[in-house]
Structure formats: structure tokens, C-alpha cells
Design a protein around this motif. Structure first.
Motif, mmCIF file in Angstrom:
data_model
loop_
_atom_site.group_PDB
_atom_site.id
_atom_site.type_symbol
_atom_site.label_atom_id
_atom_site.label_comp_id
_atom_site.label_asym_id
_atom_site.label_seq_id
_atom_site.Cartn_x
_atom_site.Cartn_y
_atom_site.Cartn_z
ATOM 1 N N CYS A 34 51.512 61.673 -18.692
ATOM 2 C CA CYS A 34 51.845 60.388 -19.312
ATOM 3 C C CYS A 34 53.345 60.094 -19.290
ATOM 4 C CB CYS A 34 51.374 60.381 -20.767
ATOM 5 S SG CYS A 34 49.677 60.941 -21.019
ATOM 6 N N CYS A 37 55.538 57.142 -17.763
ATOM 7 C CA CYS A 37 55.512 55.795 -18.359
ATOM 8 C C CYS A 37 55.773 55.765 -19.861
ATOM 9 C CB CYS A 37 54.168 55.140 -18.087
ATOM 10 S SG CYS A 37 53.821 54.916 -16.334
ATOM 11 N N SER A 69 50.035 43.741 -22.196
ATOM 12 C CA SER A 69 49.111 42.867 -21.473
ATOM 13 C C SER A 69 48.437 41.941 -22.492
ATOM 14 C CB SER A 69 48.052 43.701 -20.745
ATOM 15 O OG SER A 69 47.320 44.478 -21.673
ATOM 16 N N ASN A 93 39.148 55.735 -20.034
ATOM 17 C CA ASN A 93 39.150 54.773 -18.934
ATOM 18 C C ASN A 93 39.859 53.505 -19.398
ATOM 19 O OD1 ASN A 93 38.595 52.918 -16.876
ATOM 20 N ND2 ASN A 93 36.648 53.920 -16.404
ATOM 21 N N LYS A 95 41.079 50.876 -17.966
ATOM 22 C CA LYS A 95 40.646 49.602 -17.369
ATOM 23 C C LYS A 95 39.329 49.107 -17.964
ATOM 24 C CE LYS A 95 43.921 49.301 -14.166
ATOM 25 N NZ LYS A 95 45.023 48.409 -14.327
ATOM 26 N N LYS A 99 40.046 45.446 -20.356
ATOM 27 C CA LYS A 99 40.045 44.761 -19.056
ATOM 28 C C LYS A 99 41.287 43.888 -18.940
ATOM 29 C CE LYS A 99 35.170 45.136 -18.315
ATOM 30 N NZ LYS A 99 35.184 46.533 -18.199
ATOM 31 N N THR A 101 44.354 45.339 -18.639
ATOM 32 C CA THR A 101 45.509 46.113 -19.079
ATOM 33 C C THR A 101 46.455 46.353 -17.899
ATOM 34 O OG1 THR A 101 46.276 48.123 -20.173
ATOM 35 C CG2 THR A 101 44.400 48.377 -18.712
ATOM 36 N N LYS A 102 47.725 46.438 -18.208
ATOM 37 C CA LYS A 102 48.719 46.733 -17.167
ATOM 38 C C LYS A 102 48.807 48.230 -16.881
ATOM 39 C CE LYS A 102 51.975 44.224 -19.301
ATOM 40 N NZ LYS A 102 53.316 43.681 -19.553
ATOM 41 N N MET A 103 48.154 49.040 -17.721
ATOM 42 C CA MET A 103 48.230 50.489 -17.550
ATOM 43 C C MET A 103 47.485 50.895 -16.282
ATOM 44 S SD MET A 103 47.750 53.369 -20.381
ATOM 45 C CE MET A 103 46.920 54.897 -20.077
ATOM 46 N N ALA A 104 48.213 51.475 -15.333
ATOM 47 C CA ALA A 104 47.653 51.840 -14.030
ATOM 48 C C ALA A 104 46.966 53.207 -14.047
ATOM 49 C CB ALA A 104 48.754 51.825 -12.975
ATOM 50 N N PHE A 105 47.154 53.984 -15.080
ATOM 51 C CA PHE A 105 46.599 55.333 -15.181
ATOM 52 C C PHE A 105 45.072 55.282 -15.151
ATOM 53 C CE2 PHE A 105 45.538 59.112 -17.886
ATOM 54 C CZ PHE A 105 46.013 60.079 -17.019
ATOM 55 N N ALA A 106 44.451 56.149 -14.364
ATOM 56 C CA ALA A 106 42.990 56.157 -14.209
ATOM 57 C C ALA A 106 42.267 56.692 -15.439
ATOM 58 C CB ALA A 106 42.600 56.980 -12.992
#
Length: 126
Positions: A34, A37, A69, A93, A95, A99, A101-106
Motif C-alpha cells: 500500500c 500510494c 472519487s 476488491n 472496484k 464502482k 473509485t480511483k484506487m487502482a489496487f486490485a
């Protein structure tokens, strides 16, 4: 003298409950995923993601000088709070949880890792 209600005591104990379910020392290692970021600790600053000090029990999208976001801003405006359950769902999860979110982490797929990170983050509660 002010009387403490059962609810007040339970709310105050939330960070401790997270710590009891996970291992903060292991969570510190998992938090390395983490760090690109997010920051925690006395000198923490917003990066791509907001500072996570005091996240357990904090309202969603509550850091005033961070641009969240729209989906997280809306959750915060509706009164959502980062409980350990909400943090765990987000970390599983991001995303799916938020839905748009700017967080790119999977996400963290292992439940144990999520519990450990939450326990670690709880050590930075006010």
C-alpha cells in the motif's frame, strides 16, 4: 461525572477489536503493498491515496485536503464509516466495493492479510 453507555464503549473498542482479529506485525509487512500510494504515522502525508491514520472508525472520504472519487465522496456524504468490515470489503476488491473509485489496487484476496492490515492500521488511531 459522565456515564458511558454500552454503545460508546463499543465504538471506542473498534480499533482494539480489529487488532484482536489480525496480527499488526504481519499487517505492517502486508502494508508494503500500500505504501506506494498511502502513508501512516506521525509524518504521513497524502499521496495518490489519502493518509490512513485514524481510518478505523473514520467517516468515508473525511480527509478534507484530499480529492476522493465521486463514489467515495457520495458514500461519505451518506454517512458511511470505515468500520473494520467496510475496510475489509474495500480491500478485498476496491472496484466492486466502490464502482468508479480511483484506487487502482486490485485488492487483497486473502482474508488473513486483510485482517492483519486492519490490525496494523488500527495502531494509528487517534
Amino acid at each position: 461525572m459522565k456515564r458511558l453507555t454500552f454503545a460508546t464503549i463499543c465504538l471506542a473498542a473498534l480499533p482494539l477489536m480489529a487488532a484482536a482479529e489480525g496480527d499488526a506485525a504481519k499487517g505492517e509487512k502486508v502494508f508494503n503493498k500500500c505504501k506506494a500510494c498511502h502513508m501512516v504515522g506521525d509524518d504521513a502525508k497524502n499521496r495518490v491515496g489519502p493518509v490512513l491514520n485514524g481510518i478505523v472508525g473514520r467517516p468515508v472520504a473525511a480527509i478534507e485536503d484530499f480529492k476522493y472519487s465521486d463514489t467515495l465522496t457520495d458514500k461519505g456524504a451518506s454517512g458511511a464509516v470505515w468500520t473494520e468490515e467496510e475496510i475489509a470489503a474495500f480491500l478485498a476488491n476496491p472496484k466492486d466495493y466502490a464502482k468508479g473509485t480511483k484506487m487502482a489496487f486490485a485488492g487483497l484476496r486473502k482474508e488473513e492479510e486483510r485482517a492483519d492490515v486492519i490490525a496494523y492500521l488500527a495502531t494509528f488511531s487517534q
